[in-house]
Design a protein around this motif. Structure first.
Motif, PDB file in Angstrom:
ATOM      1  N   ASP A 172       0.847  -1.175   0.000  1.00 35.33           N
ATOM      2  CA  ASP A 172       0.000   0.000   0.000  1.00 35.33           C
ATOM      3  C   ASP A 172       0.892   1.237   0.000  1.00 35.33           C
ATOM      4  N   ARG A 173       0.281   2.382  -0.068  1.00 31.35           N
ATOM      5  CA  ARG A 173       1.029   3.636  -0.213  1.00 31.35           C
ATOM      6  C   ARG A 173       1.943   3.885   0.982  1.00 31.35           C
ATOM      7  N   ARG A 174       1.475   3.616   2.175  1.00 25.79           N
ATOM      8  CA  ARG A 174       2.270   3.885   3.377  1.00 25.79           C
ATOM      9  C   ARG A 174       3.542   3.041   3.388  1.00 25.79           C
ATOM     10  N   ASP A 175       3.413   1.748   3.055  1.00 26.75           N
ATOM     11  CA  ASP A 175       4.587   0.877   3.012  1.00 26.75           C
ATOM     12  C   ASP A 175       5.584   1.336   1.958  1.00 26.75           C
ATOM     13  N   PHE A 176       5.055   1.664   0.794  1.00 27.13           N
ATOM     14  CA  PHE A 176       5.903   2.109  -0.309  1.00 27.13           C
ATOM     15  C   PHE A 176       6.662   3.389   0.061  1.00 27.13           C
ATOM     16  N   MET A 177       5.941   4.353   0.644  1.00 29.90           N
ATOM     17  CA  MET A 177       6.558   5.625   1.028  1.00 29.90           C
ATOM     18  C   MET A 177       7.577   5.421   2.148  1.00 29.90           C
ATOM     19  N   SER A 178       7.280   4.557   3.101  1.00 28.82           N
ATOM     20  CA  SER A 178       8.208   4.299   4.208  1.00 28.82           C
ATOM     21  C   SER A 178       9.506   3.689   3.697  1.00 28.82           C
ATOM     22  N   PHE A 179       9.371   2.685   2.858  1.00 23.35           N
ATOM     23  CA  PHE A 179      10.564   2.035   2.328  1.00 23.35           C
ATOM     24  C   PHE A 179      11.420   3.015   1.532  1.00 23.35           C
ATOM     25  N   CYS A 180      10.772   3.773   0.650  1.00 22.29           N
ATOM     26  CA  CYS A 180      11.525   4.731  -0.166  1.00 22.29           C
ATOM     27  C   CYS A 180      12.085   5.862   0.685  1.00 22.29           C
ATOM     28  N   GLY A 181      11.401   6.230   1.756  1.00 19.67           N
ATOM     29  CA  GLY A 181      11.899   7.274   2.655  1.00 19.67           C
ATOM     30  C   GLY A 181      13.163   6.842   3.372  1.00 19.67           C
ATOM     31  N   VAL A 182      13.172   5.607   3.863  1.00 21.54           N
ATOM     32  CA  VAL A 182      14.368   5.087   4.536  1.00 21.54           C
ATOM     33  C   VAL A 182      15.515   4.974   3.542  1.00 21.54           C
ATOM     34  N   LEU A 183      15.205   4.488   2.362  1.00 22.98           N
ATOM     35  CA  LEU A 183      16.222   4.372   1.321  1.00 22.98           C
ATOM     36  C   LEU A 183      16.788   5.747   0.957  1.00 22.98           C
ATOM     37  N   ALA A 184      15.930   6.734   0.832  1.00 18.43           N
ATOM     38  CA  ALA A 184      16.378   8.097   0.499  1.00 18.43           C
ATOM     39  C   ALA A 184      17.232   8.680   1.618  1.00 18.43           C
ATOM     40  N   PHE A 185      16.881   8.404   2.866  1.00 16.35           N
ATOM     41  CA  PHE A 185      17.669   8.901   3.990  1.00 16.35           C
ATOM     42  C   PHE A 185      19.097   8.375   3.931  1.00 16.35           C
ATOM     43  N   PHE A 186      19.242   7.071   3.742  1.00 17.56           N
ATOM     44  CA  PHE A 186      20.589   6.499   3.681  1.00 17.56           C
ATOM     45  C   PHE A 186      21.343   6.957   2.442  1.00 17.56           C
ATOM     46  N   ARG A 187      20.656   7.053   1.337  1.00 15.05           N
ATOM     47  CA  ARG A 187      21.295   7.528   0.113  1.00 15.05           C
ATOM     48  C   ARG A 187      21.781   8.972   0.276  1.00 15.05           C
ATOM     49  N   ALA A 188      20.943   9.824   0.864  1.00 17.75           N
ATOM     50  CA  ALA A 188      21.318  11.223   1.077  1.00 17.75           C
ATOM     51  C   ALA A 188      22.465  11.330   2.067  1.00 17.75           C
ATOM     52  N   SER A 189      22.446  10.518   3.120  1.00 10.92           N
ATOM     53  CA  SER A 189      23.514  10.572   4.123  1.00 10.92           C
ATOM     54  C   SER A 189      24.857  10.190   3.526  1.00 10.92           C
ATOM     55  N   ILE A 190      24.867   9.130   2.758  1.00  8.28           N
ATOM     56  CA  ILE A 190      26.125   8.697   2.143  1.00  8.28           C
ATOM     57  C   ILE A 190      26.608   9.723   1.131  1.00  8.28           C
ATOM     58  N   PHE A 191      25.703  10.224   0.321  1.00 12.28           N
ATOM     59  CA  PHE A 191      26.075  11.225  -0.680  1.00 12.28           C
ATOM     60  C   PHE A 191      26.633  12.484  -0.004  1.00 12.28           C
ATOM     61  N   TYR A 192      25.969  12.956   1.033  1.00  8.83           N
ATOM     62  CA  TYR A 192      26.433  14.166   1.720  1.00  8.83           C
ATOM     63  C   TYR A 192      27.774  13.921   2.406  1.00  8.83           C
ATOM     64  N   ALA A 193      27.947  12.760   3.034  1.00 11.97           N
ATOM     65  CA  ALA A 193      29.203  12.465   3.723  1.00 11.97           C
ATOM     66  C   ALA A 193      30.372  12.479   2.742  1.00 11.97           C
ATOM     67  N   VAL A 194      30.184  11.898   1.591  1.00 13.53           N
ATOM     68  CA  VAL A 194      31.262  11.875   0.587  1.00 13.53           C
ATOM     69  C   VAL A 194      31.575  13.293   0.121  1.00 13.53           C
ATOM     70  N   ILE A 195      30.552  14.061  -0.209  1.00 18.42           N
ATOM     71  CA  ILE A 195      30.770  15.442  -0.678  1.00 18.42           C
ATOM     72  C   ILE A 195      31.411  16.284   0.416  1.00 18.42           C
ATOM     73  N   PHE A 196      30.958  16.124   1.653  1.00 17.79           N
ATOM     74  CA  PHE A 196      31.492  16.915   2.766  1.00 17.79           C
ATOM     75  C   PHE A 196      32.971  16.599   3.006  1.00 17.79           C
ATOM     76  N   VAL A 197      33.297  15.327   3.021  1.00 19.44           N
ATOM     77  CA  VAL A 197      34.693  14.943   3.252  1.00 19.44           C
ATOM     78  C   VAL A 197      35.584  15.457   2.127  1.00 19.44           C
ATOM     79  N   VAL A 198      35.151  15.342   0.898  1.00 17.11           N
ATOM     80  CA  VAL A 198      35.946  15.846  -0.235  1.00 17.11           C
ATOM     81  C   VAL A 198      36.110  17.365  -0.139  1.00 17.11           C
ATOM     82  N   ALA A 199      35.026  18.076   0.193  1.00 15.13           N
ATOM     83  CA  ALA A 199      35.095  19.531   0.309  1.00 15.13           C
ATOM     84  C   ALA A 199      36.013  19.960   1.456  1.00 15.13           C
TER      85      ALA A 199
END
Length: 150
Positions: free
Chosen positions: A23-50
């Motif tokens: 259902d929509r709630r499950d789909f949004m929750s899964f994608c939200g958690v995935l987006a959180f980890f993806r954003a964290s890793i992306f930001y950490a790499v950019i921050f360390v390089v900067a």
């Protein structure tokens, strides 16, 4: 019909099962958690390089105050980036879920049509078999009519 359904499934890249229908709630929750980890890793790499670039090229002397300000700016930047990325990701997820739901509706209607075709073929084939069985019953001898050969 089957080829059409297979091609649609292949184009969509989504395997559709009746069991795998979130259902929509499950789909949004899964994608939200995935987006959180993806954003964290992306930001950490950019921050360390900067930070490495800034400390190696611009600053000669690194003090505790510089490190503290950099860490504080990194945390504030991370929170802001996470807020922006989460909003963008949520909009993309909603679009993806709507597209997924549309594909599921089309797939179910195609499956319904296919199921009706199979049921019709089965009724027709059973009807033919029953007619041949009925004809054979009249032609065969019944067990009680004749005495067995001795």
């Amino acid at each position: 019909m089957m080829t059409k359904m297979t091609l649609r499934e292949k184009r969509s890249g989504i395997r559709l099962d009746t069991v795998d229908d979130p259902d929509r709630r499950d789909f949004m929750s899964f994608c939200g958690v995935l987006a959180f980890f993806r954003a964290s890793i992306f930001y950490a790499v950019i921050f360390v390089v900067a930070v490495l670039f800034i400390f190696s090229m611009i600053t000669v002397k690194v003090s505790r105050l510089t490190i503290a300000v950099t860490v504080f700016a990194g945390i504030i930047g991370y929170l802001f980036f996470l807020l922006v990325y989460s909003g963008h990701s949520r909009r993309q997820t909603i679009k993806r879920f709507d597209k997924y739901q549309q594909i599921v509706k089309e797939q179910r209607s195609d499956l319904k049509i296919l199921e009706e075709i199979y049921e019709k073929e089965e009724r027709d084939s059973h009807g033919q078999q029953e007619k041949t069985i009925d004809r054979n019953d009249w032609n065969e001898d019944r067990p009680g009519d004749k005495e067995p050969n001795q």
